[in-house]
Scaffold this motif. Structure first.
Motif, PDB file in Angstrom:
ATOM      1  N   GLN A  54      44.869  33.599  53.819  1.00 29.64           N
ATOM      2  CA  GLN A  54      43.662  33.437  53.017  1.00 29.64           C
ATOM      3  C   GLN A  54      42.704  32.498  53.743  1.00 29.64           C
ATOM      4  OE1 GLN A  54      44.146  32.448  48.861  1.00 29.64           O
ATOM      5  NE2 GLN A  54      42.128  31.487  48.733  1.00 29.64           N
TER       6      GLN A  54
ATOM      7  N   THR B 176      35.460  35.439  50.997  1.00 31.05           N
ATOM      8  CA  THR B 176      36.867  35.074  50.889  1.00 31.05           C
ATOM      9  C   THR B 176      37.730  36.281  51.236  1.00 31.05           C
ATOM     10  OG1 THR B 176      36.436  33.432  49.169  1.00 31.05           O
ATOM     11  CG2 THR B 176      38.687  34.228  49.365  1.00 31.05           C
TER      12      THR B 176
ATOM     13  N   THR C 189      38.262  31.140  53.483  1.00 27.47           N
ATOM     14  CA  THR C 189      36.949  31.218  52.851  1.00 27.47           C
ATOM     15  C   THR C 189      35.912  30.682  53.819  1.00 27.47           C
ATOM     16  OG1 THR C 189      37.855  30.971  50.628  1.00 27.47           O
ATOM     17  CG2 THR C 189      35.527  30.453  50.914  1.00 27.47           C
TER      18      THR C 189
END
Length: 280
Positions: free
Chosen positions: A68, A60, A70
């Motif tokens: 952001q 992540t 992941t």
């Protein structure tokens, strides 16, 4: 006469017991859990091996400006460490796949690092969108300790600090590690020795506009008697500061397992081919 025989027998018995105790103590010392960590250190510093690992991990990445993402990744990595003409060399090949498929990664990458006198040199070859990218460079004299930064399992080498200042480049590197024996388990029928490893790793480079990387690595690393890690369950947090206002937070959790290995072997041909390929 009989009394003398009894005394002699007692003396011999005491000597045998003393020798047995000494041998037992020596065997216990040689088989102490930390001896397996020391075997790994010896492999990394003076020995040679080629080992292939499979890693699965979740990564992540968050940034200070709101980005952001992941990814779940699988990776096959081959490490090779050895010496060529007295210089320490290290080669690393990675093949990585991640989901979702639009994650920006290097599907294939090969890198090599080696000492050249008191300098450290490196070569990197990678494939990005079916295009090859290559780079090769040597840092100025005095930078050879940097090789340790790029070695696999470098946190198990123990505490280290060094300052390097050369023309146009400087680096401050430190690693503080705590290693505690936990238990034993099995890998491919062999007994392996498991350790809790907690490392704080810091690397700062003035040549990259104040770039600074701080990593906290916590792992359960299980080592074969010859020193090679067989299974590692890891949790890593890295904080990278490119400037006071641009910070990236990376967390990685996963498992690495040894697939196969060859001790006392370094693929010199593959190393030379990579250097030649990068030089073009």
């Amino acid at each position: 006469m009989k009394r003398a025989f009894v005394i002699t027998a007692l003396v011999i018995t005491v000597i045998i017991i003393a020798v047995a105790i000494a041998v037992l103590r020596l065997s216990m010392q040689s088989a102490s859990p930390m001896s397996y960590v020391n075997n790994l250190k010896e492999l990394l510093i003076n020995g040679s091996f080629t080992a292939t690992y499979n890693r699965s991990f979740m990564e992540t990445i968050k940034t200070s400006y709101g980005y952001q993402r992941t990814a779940q990744c699988n990776e096959t990595t081959q490490y090779g460490i050895g010496s060529i003409n007295g210089d320490r060399v290290f080669i690393n090949t990675e093949e990585t796949s991640c989901t979702p498929s639009n994650i920006p990664i290097l599907p294939t990458a090969e890198s090599a690092y080696w000492t050249n006198g008191t300098s450290m040199c490196f070569a990197v070859y990678s494939m990005v969108n079916n295009r090859s990218e290559e780079i090769i460079n040597c840092y100025p004299p005095g930078t050879y300790p940097l090789l340790r930064v790029f070695m696999p399992f470098n946190e198990l080498l123990g505490n280290a600090t060094f300052n390097l200042v050369t023309s146009g480049y400087s680096a401050n590197y430190s690693v503080i590690t705590h290693i505690h024996y936990v238990n034993t388990t099995k890998w491919s029928g062999q007994t392996i020795y498991c350790f809790q490893v907690i490392s704080n790793i810091t690397l700062a480079q003035s040549a990259a506009q104040g770039y600074r990387n701080i990593a906290i690595l916590t792992s359960l690393t299980c080592i074969l008697p010859n020193g090679l890690p067989a299974i590692t369950i890891f949790n890593e947090t890295a904080i990278t500061k490119l400037s006071p206002n641009v910070v990236t937070y990376t967390t990685m959790q996963g498992r690495s397992e040894l697939i196969n290995y060859t001790l006392n072997y370094f693929n010199t041909t593959a190393f030379n081919e990579l250097i030649s390929m990068v030089k073009g």
